[in-house]
Design an enzyme around this catalytic site. Sequence first.
Site, short mmCIF file in Angstrom:
data_model
loop_
_atom_site.label_atom_id
_atom_site.label_comp_id
_atom_site.label_asym_id
_atom_site.label_seq_id
_atom_site.Cartn_x
_atom_site.Cartn_y
_atom_site.Cartn_z
N TYR A 1 0.85 -1.19 -0.01
CA TYR A 1 -0.16 -0.03 0.04
C TYR A 1 0.96 0.92 0.07
O TYR A 1 1.94 1.24 0.85
CB TYR A 1 -0.85 0.00 1.31
CG TYR A 1 -2.37 -0.11 0.85
CD1 TYR A 1 -2.97 0.75 0.02
CD2 TYR A 1 -3.02 -1.46 1.15
CE1 TYR A 1 -4.47 0.80 -0.16
CE2 TYR A 1 -4.20 -1.57 0.82
CZ TYR A 1 -5.07 -0.52 0.15
OH TYR A 1 -6.34 -0.54 -0.20
N GLU B 1 -0.31 4.83 -0.47
CA GLU B 1 -1.15 6.01 -0.55
C GLU B 1 -0.40 7.15 -0.20
O GLU B 1 0.38 7.20 0.63
CB GLU B 1 -2.51 5.92 0.36
CG GLU B 1 -3.39 4.84 -0.01
CD GLU B 1 -4.69 4.94 0.95
OE1 GLU B 1 -4.68 5.52 1.99
OE2 GLU B 1 -5.79 4.14 0.64
N ASP C 1 -6.21 13.93 -24.87
CA ASP C 1 -6.04 12.45 -24.33
C ASP C 1 -5.51 11.69 -25.40
O ASP C 1 -5.88 11.46 -26.62
CB ASP C 1 -7.48 12.08 -24.15
CG ASP C 1 -7.78 10.57 -23.88
OD1 ASP C 1 -6.77 10.00 -23.45
OD2 ASP C 1 -8.79 9.93 -23.49
N THR D 1 -3.16 6.55 -21.54
CA THR D 1 -3.08 5.25 -21.11
C THR D 1 -1.59 4.73 -21.31
O THR D 1 -0.66 5.19 -22.20
CB THR D 1 -3.89 4.25 -21.71
OG1 THR D 1 -3.73 4.17 -23.25
CG2 THR D 1 -5.13 4.45 -21.67
N LYS E 1 -1.17 0.90 -24.36
CA LYS E 1 -1.63 0.95 -25.82
C LYS E 1 -0.45 1.15 -26.56
O LYS E 1 0.54 0.18 -26.70
CB LYS E 1 -2.74 1.98 -26.14
CG LYS E 1 -3.93 1.61 -25.30
CD LYS E 1 -5.32 2.47 -25.51
CE LYS E 1 -6.26 2.45 -24.72
NZ LYS E 1 -7.34 3.20 -24.86
N ARG F 1 -1.21 -2.17 -17.85
CA ARG F 1 -2.47 -1.45 -17.73
C ARG F 1 -2.27 -0.37 -16.82
O ARG F 1 -1.92 -0.58 -15.78
CB ARG F 1 -3.40 -2.29 -17.62
CG ARG F 1 -3.63 -3.41 -18.54
CD ARG F 1 -4.79 -4.07 -18.54
NE ARG F 1 -5.75 -3.53 -19.32
CZ ARG F 1 -5.71 -3.70 -20.65
NH1 ARG F 1 -4.76 -4.56 -21.32
NH2 ARG F 1 -6.45 -2.94 -21.34
C1 LIG Z 1 -8.44 3.32 -24.27
C2 LIG Z 1 -8.91 4.97 -23.88
C3 LIG Z 1 -9.46 5.22 -22.47
C4 LIG Z 1 -9.65 4.47 -21.43
O1 LIG Z 1 -8.70 3.78 -21.03
P1 LIG Z 1 -9.13 2.42 -20.01
O2 LIG Z 1 -7.84 2.07 -19.66
O3 LIG Z 1 -9.83 1.36 -20.63
O4 LIG Z 1 -10.06 3.18 -18.91
C5 LIG Z 1 -9.50 6.87 -22.45
N1 LIG Z 1 -9.49 7.42 -23.50
C6 LIG Z 1 -9.28 7.23 -24.77
C7 LIG Z 1 -8.94 8.13 -25.95
C8 LIG Z 1 -8.83 5.78 -24.79
O5 LIG Z 1 -8.60 5.59 -26.07
#
Ligand SMILES: *Cc1c(COP(=O)(O)O)cnc(C)c1O
Length: 430
Positions: free
Chosen positions: A67, A69, A213, A240, A243, A249
């Site tokens: 943990y 935090e 984003d 993220t 990807k 993740r």
């Molecule tokens: C994949 C994605 C997310 C969310 O990611 P998670 O880890 O699945 O919650 C947010 N914004 C965009 C543009 C994404 O492609």
Amino acid sequence: MTLNNIDQQAAALLSNMKELETNDPAVYAALLGEEDRERNGIELIPSENYTFPEVLSVLGSVFTNKYSEGYPGRRYYGGQTYTDQIENLARDRAKTVFGCDHANVQPLSGSAMNQAVYLGLLTPGDTIMAMDLSHGGHLTHGAPVSHMGSLFNFVRYVTDPVDGSIDFDQVRADALRTKPKMMLCGYTSYPRDIDYAAFKTIADEVGAITMTDASHFGGLVAGRAMANPFDFGFDIVTTTTHKSLRGPRGGMVLCRKPFAKALDKSVFPGLQGGPHMNAVAGIAVTLLKAQTQEFQDYAQQVLVNAKTLSNALMAGGVSLVTGGTDNHMMVLDTMASFGLDGRVAEEVLDRVQITTNKQIIPDDPNPPLRPSGIRVGTPAATTRGMKAQDMEQLASWMIQCLRAPEDEAVIASVRQEVETFCQRFPVPGL
Ligand SMILES: *Cc1c(COP(=O)(O)O)cnc(C)c1O
């Protein structure tokens, strides 16, 4: 006491796996099945990837026990010597890779990272301008079914049906009329690049915070293959980590200095409790990798592969949304090209172990579970070492199957060829 050496660790890992095999054969069997699936198929879902072997090592490590935090040097629990080390490494490396003032590496996912930004900087009811969902925006960009969609007032911009461009005169007029507190760009299903300068000019005129984003293309920004929003004066970039970046993740919030304090408070204690320190260790490892020439070459190859795949598909008569791609993904209008909805197209390709996902296209007349297209991308295939000529081969298999979805002989022969082909491209960490 001595530190474990590598032989002791190898023995421990083997023994851990044997424990699983013995004590939970059902989960162990599913693990073996997934390993085979990843080995013998071609992963074309643009949001997926194969992470680095080093990341797999730390994800399954004792960091999952802890943990933490709070933030390095300011924790709510003792015993933080090593967790502070890895979180500091992850944060410093993120700042180096993305060229920003501050990084928060604790968000548990991409959705949580975006929620932390909205809730940390805005007040419920405030207006956010973001891309229309059927044109490529993400669920967390205010989909009516999402909690953020009911908390904030999302105003949409759309893309041109022919070339995917954004009409900035319209965006400016809408911004002047609706006075957004935040201008958001970024996408989950849009095959073109973003004109950051145009967004920034409009945001400055209306006094809006600028946010990108970059979840899908964070790895391509890190690998210097795509533009970095911070170079255009953007305030906040979220991404993220699993990807195109090829990490564990998770999510990151990157920002300019004036936003750092509010965003840290928003992630913890605002939205989350304990961070997943095994994932934070994985993010640290990933961001060291991202600084290598090898990673820059990878990011370039992702784009070359996407361009080659899209050209080969179009040469074979496939209709792509916006007529091609500038990034790592493309959206096939399978309805227009083959008379197949996206669900059927996804299923046909699944049968030959080519994995894609059904996808709505701009202003899709069909429902989300039977949309008009599929989405395809090259980050995972490129990680396995596939190059341009392999993309041409892939396009040819996809077209053969989508043209003859019920021809069992075609399906069986392509499936066999795919399996043989995959043997040339080992999955990292397997
Ligand atoms: C994949 C994605 C997310 C969310 O990611 P998670 O880890 O699945 O919650 C947010 N914004 C965009 C543009 C994404 O492609």
